[in-house]
Design an enzyme around this catalytic site. Structure first.
Site, mmCIF file in Angstrom:
data_model
loop_
_atom_site.group_PDB
_atom_site.id
_atom_site.type_symbol
_atom_site.label_atom_id
_atom_site.label_comp_id
_atom_site.label_asym_id
_atom_site.label_seq_id
_atom_site.Cartn_x
_atom_site.Cartn_y
_atom_site.Cartn_z
ATOM 1 N N ALA A 1 0.846 -1.202 0.000
ATOM 2 C CA ALA A 1 0.000 0.000 0.000
ATOM 3 C C ALA A 1 0.867 1.233 0.000
ATOM 4 C CB ALA A 1 -0.897 -0.001 1.235
ATOM 5 N N SER B 1 1.507 4.559 1.858
ATOM 6 C CA SER B 1 1.239 4.730 3.290
ATOM 7 C C SER B 1 1.731 6.044 3.908
ATOM 8 C CB SER B 1 1.868 3.557 4.055
ATOM 9 O OG SER B 1 3.255 3.553 3.825
ATOM 10 N N TYR C 1 -5.124 8.676 2.983
ATOM 11 C CA TYR C 1 -4.479 7.410 3.371
ATOM 12 C C TYR C 1 -5.444 6.586 4.226
ATOM 13 C CZ TYR C 1 -1.569 4.218 6.051
ATOM 14 O OH TYR C 1 -1.076 3.105 6.669
ATOM 15 N N HIS D 1 9.275 9.183 8.228
ATOM 16 C CA HIS D 1 8.840 8.751 9.551
ATOM 17 C C HIS D 1 9.757 9.264 10.659
ATOM 18 C CE1 HIS D 1 6.584 5.620 7.162
ATOM 19 N NE2 HIS D 1 5.669 6.295 7.831
ATOM 20 N N GLY E 1 -3.094 16.850 8.600
ATOM 21 C CA GLY E 1 -3.598 15.477 8.668
ATOM 22 C C GLY E 1 -3.096 14.672 9.855
HETATM 23 N N1 UDP Z 1 6.953 13.802 13.076
HETATM 24 C C1 UDP Z 1 7.763 14.885 13.383
HETATM 25 N N2 UDP Z 1 8.898 15.069 12.641
HETATM 26 C C2 UDP Z 1 9.262 14.225 11.627
HETATM 27 C C3 UDP Z 1 8.416 13.124 11.328
HETATM 28 C C4 UDP Z 1 7.266 12.939 12.066
HETATM 29 O O1 UDP Z 1 7.466 15.652 14.284
HETATM 30 O O2 UDP Z 1 10.299 14.458 10.990
HETATM 31 C C5 UDP Z 1 5.729 13.556 13.863
HETATM 32 C C6 UDP Z 1 4.457 13.548 13.054
HETATM 33 O O3 UDP Z 1 3.928 14.855 12.946
HETATM 34 C C7 UDP Z 1 3.576 12.631 13.887
HETATM 35 C C8 UDP Z 1 4.562 11.638 14.498
HETATM 36 O O4 UDP Z 1 5.835 12.259 14.418
HETATM 37 O O5 UDP Z 1 2.959 13.349 14.919
HETATM 38 C C9 UDP Z 1 4.615 10.326 13.759
HETATM 39 O O6 UDP Z 1 4.760 10.599 12.388
HETATM 40 P P1 UDP Z 1 5.203 9.505 11.343
HETATM 41 O O7 UDP Z 1 5.309 10.182 10.015
HETATM 42 O O8 UDP Z 1 6.413 8.802 11.847
HETATM 43 O O9 UDP Z 1 4.023 8.434 11.349
HETATM 44 P P2 UDP Z 1 2.425 8.620 11.170
HETATM 45 O O10 UDP Z 1 1.884 8.812 12.548
HETATM 46 O O11 UDP Z 1 2.172 9.772 10.265
HETATM 47 O O12 UDP Z 1 2.033 7.327 10.586
#
Ligand code: UDP
Length: 358
Positions: A75, A77, A141, A187, A283
């Protein structure tokens, strides 16, 4: 069991393949390698390259490999990408998924485990979130993952079909062989570790002022090894029973804020990790924490590796042993892959069927 892992060259899929192979199952991976890595597919699992939208190829493969059950983790993601390009998400996650369902139906395969997501809940009204809570995704998503659950539910209502959808939250950690290598990487944990290795100067914290104790978002992290175990338990659970779609949350029931993750990574790596608050990312729900009581009770699932420090330590160890990710990564048989190559050189001949050649 003879298992087809669709999307088995990706982070979640490849680590589950390891679990299945170690448990003695016969595994075939089907992946278009758009984001996955051929080197991530451990032997003796076989890799077949193809698109999830290629129903004929899938159907032929399901038949020729005499597949018993499918793990579907192919997927798109990324929340941000889904907002920028919803069409891509509907095409891959919904249309692609339906093509897989139809191929399964054509081949007489009626067991599926699906990698779903907490993003189907949107902004939860309460945490920890239970499976029966309202699903109201706030990004394409989550909407597309929920739409595919709907397709599975109707397949189960109209045909003989036993499916389990596992809604999980933030996956972290690594095995010795496989870890997280995305391009681009978005991530949180990999981004934090990139700062620890010196590849980036600082991590961006996407917004503060959220209704959480330290103002940053809270997420429920689960070790990729614990996910592999859950996938296996779920596949076993589809062996018998009525035609149905069952839904389970998977989480560690403990949430960690973005700041807590950064702080824990400083301790685990022993390195300074600079962080700067920037504006919120669209989001992002403030808190996502799962209740996985049902999975524990009904599937007998027990997360064993999902302590934040262990997930960070394993991800860190993988990074240190794989500084360039999967590029030029030796396989166990000594073959070498270059990033971007579509196939491992010397891939073993596709002896089982014509469609098994990628
Ligand atoms: N996040 C952040 N800085 C980054 C990447 C992610 O502050 O460089 C935050 C993001 O806003 C979320 C959390 O970390 O609140 C997890 O984000 P990630 O993209 O790892 O996974 P998701 O929850 O979107 O699947």
């Amino acid at each position: 069991m003879r298992i087809l892992v669709v999307g088995g060259a990706g982070y979640v899929g490849s680590t589950s393949v390891e679990t299945f192979v170690d448990a003695g199952h016969d595994v075939t991976v089907y992946d278009d390698l758009s984001t996955g890595h051929a080197a991530a597919v451990v032997r003796p699992a076989r890799l077949v390259r193809g698109s999830i939208e290629d129903r004929q190829k899938l159907q032929q493969l399901l038949r020729s490999e005499r597949i018993d059950a499918v793990l579907h983790c192919a997927a798109k993601s990324l929340v941000g990408e889904s907002l920028a390009d919803p069409g891509l998400y509907y095409r891959s996650n919904v249309a692609g998924g339906v093509s897989l369902l139809e191929a399964m139906r054509g081949a007489g395969v009626n067991r599926m485990v699906y990698s779903s997501t907490a993003a189907v809940y949107g902004e939860p009204r309460r945490v920890p979130i239970a499976e029966a809570d309202r699903t109201e995704p706030i990004n394409p998503y989550g909407a597309t993952k929920l739409a595919f659950e709907g397709a599975m539910r109707w397949f189960a209502a109209s045909h003989e079909f036993r499916a389990i959808s596992l809604r999980y939250f933030n996956v972290a950690g690594a095995t010795e062989r496989n870890g997280e290598d995305h391009d681009p990487e978005t991530h949180l944990i990999p981004q934090v570790l990139r700062v620890a290795t010196g590849e980036a100067t600082h991590v961006q914290i996407f917004g503060q002022g959220y209704p959480t104790p330290d103002g940053t978002c809270i997420r429920d992290f689960i070790h990729v090894r614990d996910l592999g175990t859950a996938h296996l338990l779920a596949l076993e659970a589809t062996a018998e029973g009525d035609s149905s779609l069952e839904v389970y949350n998977l989480g560690s029931a403990a949430g960690f804020s973005v700041r807590e993750v950064v702080e824990a990574a400083r301790k685990v790596t022993g390195r300074g990790i600079a962080a700067r608050v920037v504006k919120r990312r669209m989001g992002d729900p403030p808190v996502l924490v799962a209740s996985s009581r049902r999975a524990r009770r009904e599937l007998g699932w027990q997360p064993e590796h999902s302590k934040l420090e262990q997930m960070l330590a394993d991800a860190w160890a993988w990074r240190l042993t794989h500084p360039a990710g999967y590029s030029r990564q030796p396989r166990t048989d000594g073959l070498t892959l270059d990033r971007g190559s579509s196939e491992p050189r010397g891939e073993r001949p596709a002896s089982r069927s014509a469609s098994a050649s990628a």
